[in-house]
Design a protein around this motif. Structure first.
Motif, PDB file in Angstrom:
ATOM      1  N   MET A   1     -10.531 -13.409 -26.633  1.00 34.34           N
ATOM      2  CA  MET A   1     -11.297 -14.637 -26.865  1.00 34.34           C
ATOM      3  C   MET A   1     -10.724 -15.434 -28.032  1.00 34.34           C
ATOM      4  O   MET A   1     -10.639 -16.675 -27.967  1.00 34.34           O
ATOM      5  CB  MET A   1     -12.766 -14.299 -27.131  1.00 34.34           C
ATOM      6  N   LEU A   2     -10.317 -14.755 -29.103  1.00 33.22           N
ATOM      7  CA  LEU A   2      -9.747 -15.462 -30.254  1.00 33.22           C
ATOM      8  C   LEU A   2      -8.392 -16.082 -29.908  1.00 33.22           C
ATOM      9  O   LEU A   2      -8.068 -17.176 -30.374  1.00 33.22           O
ATOM     10  CB  LEU A   2      -9.615 -14.501 -31.440  1.00 33.22           C
ATOM     11  N   VAL A   3      -7.600 -15.379 -29.098  1.00 33.32           N
ATOM     12  CA  VAL A   3      -6.333 -15.960 -28.637  1.00 33.32           C
ATOM     13  C   VAL A   3      -6.612 -17.185 -27.769  1.00 33.32           C
ATOM     14  O   VAL A   3      -5.953 -18.225 -27.888  1.00 33.32           O
ATOM     15  CB  VAL A   3      -5.500 -14.918 -27.853  1.00 33.32           C
ATOM     16  N   ALA A   4      -7.622 -17.066 -26.889  1.00 32.65           N
ATOM     17  CA  ALA A   4      -8.021 -18.198 -26.036  1.00 32.65           C
ATOM     18  C   ALA A   4      -8.472 -19.377 -26.893  1.00 32.65           C
ATOM     19  O   ALA A   4      -8.153 -20.536 -26.591  1.00 32.65           O
ATOM     20  CB  ALA A   4      -9.147 -17.768 -25.092  1.00 32.65           C
ATOM     21  N   LEU A   5      -9.191 -19.075 -27.965  1.00 34.45           N
ATOM     22  CA  LEU A   5      -9.657 -20.130 -28.872  1.00 34.45           C
ATOM     23  C   LEU A   5      -8.475 -20.844 -29.519  1.00 34.45           C
ATOM     24  O   LEU A   5      -8.459 -22.080 -29.591  1.00 34.45           O
ATOM     25  CB  LEU A   5     -10.562 -19.518 -29.945  1.00 34.45           C
ATOM     26  N   ALA A   6      -7.494 -20.078 -29.982  1.00 37.16           N
ATOM     27  CA  ALA A   6      -6.316 -20.673 -30.622  1.00 37.16           C
ATOM     28  C   ALA A   6      -5.565 -21.572 -29.641  1.00 37.16           C
ATOM     29  O   ALA A   6      -5.188 -22.704 -29.979  1.00 37.16           O
ATOM     30  CB  ALA A   6      -5.394 -19.568 -31.145  1.00 37.16           C
ATOM     31  N   VAL A   7      -5.362 -21.079 -28.418  1.00 34.88           N
ATOM     32  CA  VAL A   7      -4.664 -21.863 -27.397  1.00 34.88           C
ATOM     33  C   VAL A   7      -5.487 -23.100 -27.031  1.00 34.88           C
ATOM     34  O   VAL A   7      -4.936 -24.183 -26.788  1.00 34.88           O
ATOM     35  CB  VAL A   7      -4.383 -21.008 -26.140  1.00 34.88           C
ATOM     36  N   THR A   8      -6.806 -22.945 -27.007  1.00 39.24           N
ATOM     37  CA  THR A   8      -7.697 -24.067 -26.707  1.00 39.24           C
ATOM     38  C   THR A   8      -7.523 -25.193 -27.714  1.00 39.24           C
ATOM     39  O   THR A   8      -7.409 -26.368 -27.356  1.00 39.24           O
ATOM     40  CB  THR A   8      -9.164 -23.604 -26.710  1.00 39.24           C
ATOM     41  N   VAL A   9      -7.489 -24.831 -28.993  1.00 35.47           N
ATOM     42  CA  VAL A   9      -7.345 -25.840 -30.060  1.00 35.47           C
ATOM     43  C   VAL A   9      -5.952 -26.473 -30.026  1.00 35.47           C
ATOM     44  O   VAL A   9      -5.817 -27.703 -30.096  1.00 35.47           O
ATOM     45  CB  VAL A   9      -7.603 -25.198 -31.440  1.00 35.47           C
ATOM     46  N   VAL A  10      -4.910 -25.645 -29.902  1.00 30.22           N
ATOM     47  CA  VAL A  10      -3.527 -26.153 -29.901  1.00 30.22           C
ATOM     48  C   VAL A  10      -3.297 -27.099 -28.724  1.00 30.22           C
ATOM     49  O   VAL A  10      -2.721 -28.186 -28.889  1.00 30.22           O
ATOM     50  CB  VAL A  10      -2.517 -24.985 -29.861  1.00 30.22           C
ATOM     51  N   THR A  11      -3.737 -26.695 -27.534  1.00 32.69           N
ATOM     52  CA  THR A  11      -3.538 -27.556 -26.364  1.00 32.69           C
ATOM     53  C   THR A  11      -4.399 -28.814 -26.455  1.00 32.69           C
ATOM     54  O   THR A  11      -4.021 -29.863 -25.945  1.00 32.69           O
ATOM     55  CB  THR A  11      -3.861 -26.806 -25.056  1.00 32.69           C
ATOM     56  N   GLY A  12      -5.542 -28.705 -27.125  1.00 32.55           N
ATOM     57  CA  GLY A  12      -6.383 -29.884 -27.322  1.00 32.55           C
ATOM     58  C   GLY A  12      -5.663 -30.936 -28.153  1.00 32.55           C
ATOM     59  O   GLY A  12      -5.663 -32.128 -27.820  1.00 32.55           O
ATOM     60  N   VAL A  13      -5.024 -30.481 -29.226  1.00 32.96           N
ATOM     61  CA  VAL A  13      -4.243 -31.395 -30.075  1.00 32.96           C
ATOM     62  C   VAL A  13      -3.087 -31.978 -29.276  1.00 32.96           C
ATOM     63  O   VAL A  13      -2.783 -33.181 -29.373  1.00 32.96           O
ATOM     64  CB  VAL A  13      -3.721 -30.652 -31.325  1.00 32.96           C
ATOM     65  N   ASP A  14      -2.444 -31.144 -28.466  1.00 30.47           N
ATOM     66  CA  ASP A  14      -1.314 -31.598 -27.649  1.00 30.47           C
ATOM     67  C   ASP A  14      -1.743 -32.693 -26.670  1.00 30.47           C
ATOM     68  O   ASP A  14      -1.038 -33.685 -26.484  1.00 30.47           O
ATOM     69  CB  ASP A  14      -0.720 -30.414 -26.890  1.00 30.47           C
ATOM     70  N   TYR A  15      -2.911 -32.525 -26.064  1.00 28.76           N
ATOM     71  CA  TYR A  15      -3.429 -33.535 -25.130  1.00 28.76           C
ATOM     72  C   TYR A  15      -3.737 -34.847 -25.857  1.00 28.76           C
ATOM     73  O   TYR A  15      -3.526 -35.933 -25.306  1.00 28.76           O
ATOM     74  CB  TYR A  15      -4.693 -33.029 -24.433  1.00 28.76           C
ATOM     75  N   ILE A  16      -4.237 -34.745 -27.079  1.00 30.32           N
ATOM     76  CA  ILE A  16      -4.527 -35.959 -27.856  1.00 30.32           C
ATOM     77  C   ILE A  16      -3.234 -36.726 -28.122  1.00 30.32           C
ATOM     78  O   ILE A  16      -3.179 -37.955 -28.001  1.00 30.32           O
ATOM     79  CB  ILE A  16      -5.233 -35.596 -29.178  1.00 30.32           C
ATOM     80  N   VAL A  17      -2.172 -36.002 -28.485  1.00 34.52           N
ATOM     81  CA  VAL A  17      -0.869 -36.628 -28.729  1.00 34.52           C
ATOM     82  C   VAL A  17      -0.347 -37.285 -27.454  1.00 34.52           C
ATOM     83  O   VAL A  17       0.141 -38.425 -27.472  1.00 34.52           O
ATOM     84  CB  VAL A  17       0.153 -35.586 -29.250  1.00 34.52           C
TER      85      VAL A  17
END
Length: 198
Positions: A167-183
């Motif tokens: 779940m914590l790995v999923a959370l990290a990937v969730t945040v990183v990909t979220g930033v990537d989508y914003i860019v």
């Protein structure tokens, strides 16, 4: 050379039916989880089975749509909504019974809702397709939720640890990909407003 335009696939097709089935399964999944009342009994297992069936329909409808050329506008909208309803309800339920920290659920939901809204905002400039990171995020979330949902997890410390780590790995990937989508959304918007720029 033919000028014939291929007809658009009808919204009444198997992939869309599977997507609707996934949406219909969500309230039954919620009922089974809530009705179990934290007893980790048969109803909790029913919730697990419903979750697995719903997740499988997600893979199945995508495979069928691509293989048979049945990708529709309705499917593009309904499919992610169905996914977010299922994943979101599971996260909220797990937090509501104290099995998952609320802040994890809130971060994930804010990211999911935010990126969905962002897609609609920039749709006039182009479509933001799901990235490999976004797909990995979904897989990790699904696996983590599945392990959390298992009635045997609370009784097995090692399995609880596995659930937490995934779940914590999923959370990290969730945040990183979220930033990537914003860019990507910013770049898409900039390119759309300045089409002459390279």
């Amino acid at each position: 050379m033919s000028d014939t335009v291929a007809p658009r696939p009808s919204n009444w097709n198997l992939p869309n039916a599977l997507t609707l089935l996934r949406i219909v399964l969500v309230p039954f999944f919620i009922w089974a989880f809530v009705a179990d009342g934290g007893d980790y009994g048969p109803l909790r297992w029913i919730a697990v089975v419903l979750f697995v069936v719903a997740i499988y329909t997600d893979k199945l409808d995508g495979d069928i749509a691509r293989a048979r050329g049945l990708i529709t506008s309705f499917g593009k909208i309904a499919d992610p909504i169905a996914d977010k309803l299922l994943i979101g309800s599971a996260l909220i339920l797990l937090s509501a019974v104290g099995e998952l920290w609320w802040w994890v659920t809130i971060v994930m939901l804010v990211r999911e809702i935010g990126i969905t809204l962002l897609r609609f905002v920039v749709i006039r400039y182009g479509v933001m397709a799901a990235s490999k990171g976004g797909k990995l995020k979904t897989v990790l979330q699904t696996v983590a939720i599945f392990v959390y949902l298992l009635p045997v997890t609370p009784a097995l410390p090692w399995l609880s640890l596995v659930a937490l780590i995934v779940m914590l790995v999923a959370l990290a990937v969730t945040v990183v990909t979220g930033v990537d989508y914003i860019v990507k959304a910013w770049q898409l918007r900039s390119a759309g407003r300045n089409p002459g720029r390279v």
